[in-house]
Design an enzyme around this catalytic site. Structure first.
Site, PDB file in Angstrom:
ATOM      1  N   LYS A   3     107.543  -8.436   1.037  1.00  0.00           N
ATOM      2  CA  LYS A   3     108.322  -7.201   1.007  1.00  0.00           C
ATOM      3  C   LYS A   3     109.190  -7.159  -0.260  1.00  0.00           C
ATOM      4  O   LYS A   3     109.333  -8.173  -0.966  1.00  0.00           O
ATOM      5  CB  LYS A   3     109.200  -7.131   2.258  1.00  0.00           C
ATOM      6  CG  LYS A   3     108.410  -7.010   3.580  1.00  0.00           C
ATOM      7  CD  LYS A   3     109.377  -7.017   4.762  1.00  0.00           C
ATOM      8  CE  LYS A   3     108.660  -6.867   6.093  1.00  0.00           C
ATOM      9  NZ  LYS A   3     109.612  -6.915   7.237  1.00  0.00           N
ATOM     10  N   TYR A  43     104.082   1.581   9.453  1.00  0.00           N
ATOM     11  CA  TYR A  43     105.038   1.229  10.502  1.00  0.00           C
ATOM     12  C   TYR A  43     105.088   2.290  11.615  1.00  0.00           C
ATOM     13  O   TYR A  43     106.103   2.399  12.314  1.00  0.00           O
ATOM     14  CB  TYR A  43     106.423   1.023   9.907  1.00  0.00           C
ATOM     15  CG  TYR A  43     106.617  -0.340   9.271  1.00  0.00           C
ATOM     16  CD1 TYR A  43     106.425  -1.517  10.005  1.00  0.00           C
ATOM     17  CD2 TYR A  43     107.017  -0.470   7.938  1.00  0.00           C
ATOM     18  CE1 TYR A  43     106.613  -2.773   9.447  1.00  0.00           C
ATOM     19  CE2 TYR A  43     107.215  -1.729   7.371  1.00  0.00           C
ATOM     20  CZ  TYR A  43     107.013  -2.871   8.131  1.00  0.00           C
ATOM     21  OH  TYR A  43     107.211  -4.113   7.570  1.00  0.00           O
TER      22      TYR A  43
HETATM   23  P1  IDP Z   1     107.366  -8.293  12.550  1.00  0.00           P
HETATM   24  O1  IDP Z   1     107.595  -7.960  11.093  1.00  0.00           O
HETATM   25  O2  IDP Z   1     107.762  -9.694  12.846  1.00  0.00           O
HETATM   26  O3  IDP Z   1     105.990  -7.938  13.042  1.00  0.00           O
HETATM   27  P2  IDP Z   1     108.313  -5.941  14.031  1.00  0.00           P
HETATM   28  O4  IDP Z   1     108.984  -5.976  15.366  1.00  0.00           O
HETATM   29  O5  IDP Z   1     106.938  -5.399  13.951  1.00  0.00           O
HETATM   30  O6  IDP Z   1     108.412  -7.402  13.395  1.00  0.00           O
HETATM   31  O7  IDP Z   1     109.275  -5.085  13.080  1.00  0.00           O
HETATM   32  C1  IDP Z   1     108.823  -4.690  11.802  1.00  0.00           C
HETATM   33  C2  IDP Z   1     109.932  -4.874  10.808  1.00  0.00           C
HETATM   34  O8  IDP Z   1     110.979  -3.945  11.102  1.00  0.00           O
HETATM   35  C3  IDP Z   1     110.607  -6.246  10.848  1.00  0.00           C
HETATM   36  O9  IDP Z   1     109.928  -7.221  10.099  1.00  0.00           O
HETATM   37  C4  IDP Z   1     111.960  -5.914  10.248  1.00  0.00           C
HETATM   38  O10 IDP Z   1     111.881  -5.830   8.815  1.00  0.00           O
HETATM   39  C5  IDP Z   1     112.226  -4.530  10.791  1.00  0.00           C
HETATM   40  N1  IDP Z   1     113.016  -4.603  12.024  1.00  0.00           N
HETATM   41  C6  IDP Z   1     112.583  -4.927  13.269  1.00  0.00           C
HETATM   42  N2  IDP Z   1     113.588  -4.907  14.155  1.00  0.00           N
HETATM   43  C7  IDP Z   1     114.699  -4.566  13.450  1.00  0.00           C
HETATM   44  C8  IDP Z   1     116.069  -4.373  13.810  1.00  0.00           C
HETATM   45  O11 IDP Z   1     116.476  -4.527  14.963  1.00  0.00           O
HETATM   46  N3  IDP Z   1     116.912  -4.032  12.782  1.00  0.00           N
HETATM   47  C9  IDP Z   1     116.490  -3.870  11.499  1.00  0.00           C
HETATM   48  N4  IDP Z   1     115.213  -4.036  11.127  1.00  0.00           N
HETATM   49  C10 IDP Z   1     114.325  -4.372  12.086  1.00  0.00           C
END
Ligand code: IDP
Ligand code: MG
Length: 143
Positions: A3, A43
């Site tokens: 990223k 996303y």
């Molecule tokens: P992952 O990247 O481990 O698959 P996901 O739950 O798919 O996690 O979330 C995608 C991305 O969204 C995360 O990597 C993070 O950058 C962001 N994200 C997820 N949850 C939060 C949050 O609670 N606050 C801020 N950013 C978040």
């Protein structure tokens, strides 16, 4: 994907080193700044989440490095290399566990299922940009 925070922090090589060193095979790789439309598609599953807008502006804020990675159990292995989404829960030894502190700046992305990998790859790559080749060390990586 490395990223924009990973690119800015000079961690492209660190991420690639861990992927290659594990024995996974990089079959496509590119740096670009993701467009807002592609980011929203990428996303889409998070469209209703409160962090969606900040996630989209962060992921499109500068160059990132996208890769297609193959290998035995590639999805599970790569997600373990990355570590848990919130770095506080990420195992030491993982990228997020070693190098990140904040969920919104967690350096890397990896697909979470074969279906999402297929969908995400099609957003970022054309079929012709994916290389079909063997690594010369495969007989020493696979039994
Ligand atoms: P992952 O990247 O481990 O698959 P996901 O739950 O798919 O996690 O979330 C995608 C991305 O969204 C995360 O990597 C993070 O950058 C962001 N994200 C997820 N949850 C939060 C949050 O609670 N606050 C801020 N950013 C978040
Ligand atoms: Mg995810």
């Amino acid at each position: 994907m490395v990223k924009p925070d990973g690119v800015q922090r000079g961690l492209i090589g660190e991420v690639i080193k861990r992927i290659e060193g594990r024995g996974l095979k990089i079959v496509s790789l590119r740096m670009n700044t993701i467009s807002p439309d592609s980011a929203k598609e990428h996303y889409a599953e998070h469209a209703q989440k409160p962090f969606f807008n900040s996630l989209i502006s962060f992921i499109t804020s500068g160059p990132s490095v996208s890769m297609v990675v193959e290998g035995k159990n590639a999805i599970a292995v790569l997600r373990a290399i990355n570590g848990a989404t919130n770095p506080i829960n990420a195992a030491t030894g993982s990228i997020r566990g070693d190098l990140a502190l904040d969920t919104g700046r967690n350096i890397v992305h990896a697909s979470d299922s074969p279906e999402s990998a297929k969908r995400e790859i099609s957003i970022h790559f054309k079929e012709s940009e994916i290389s079909d080749y063997s690594r010369i060390d495969e007989t020493w990586i696979y039994e």
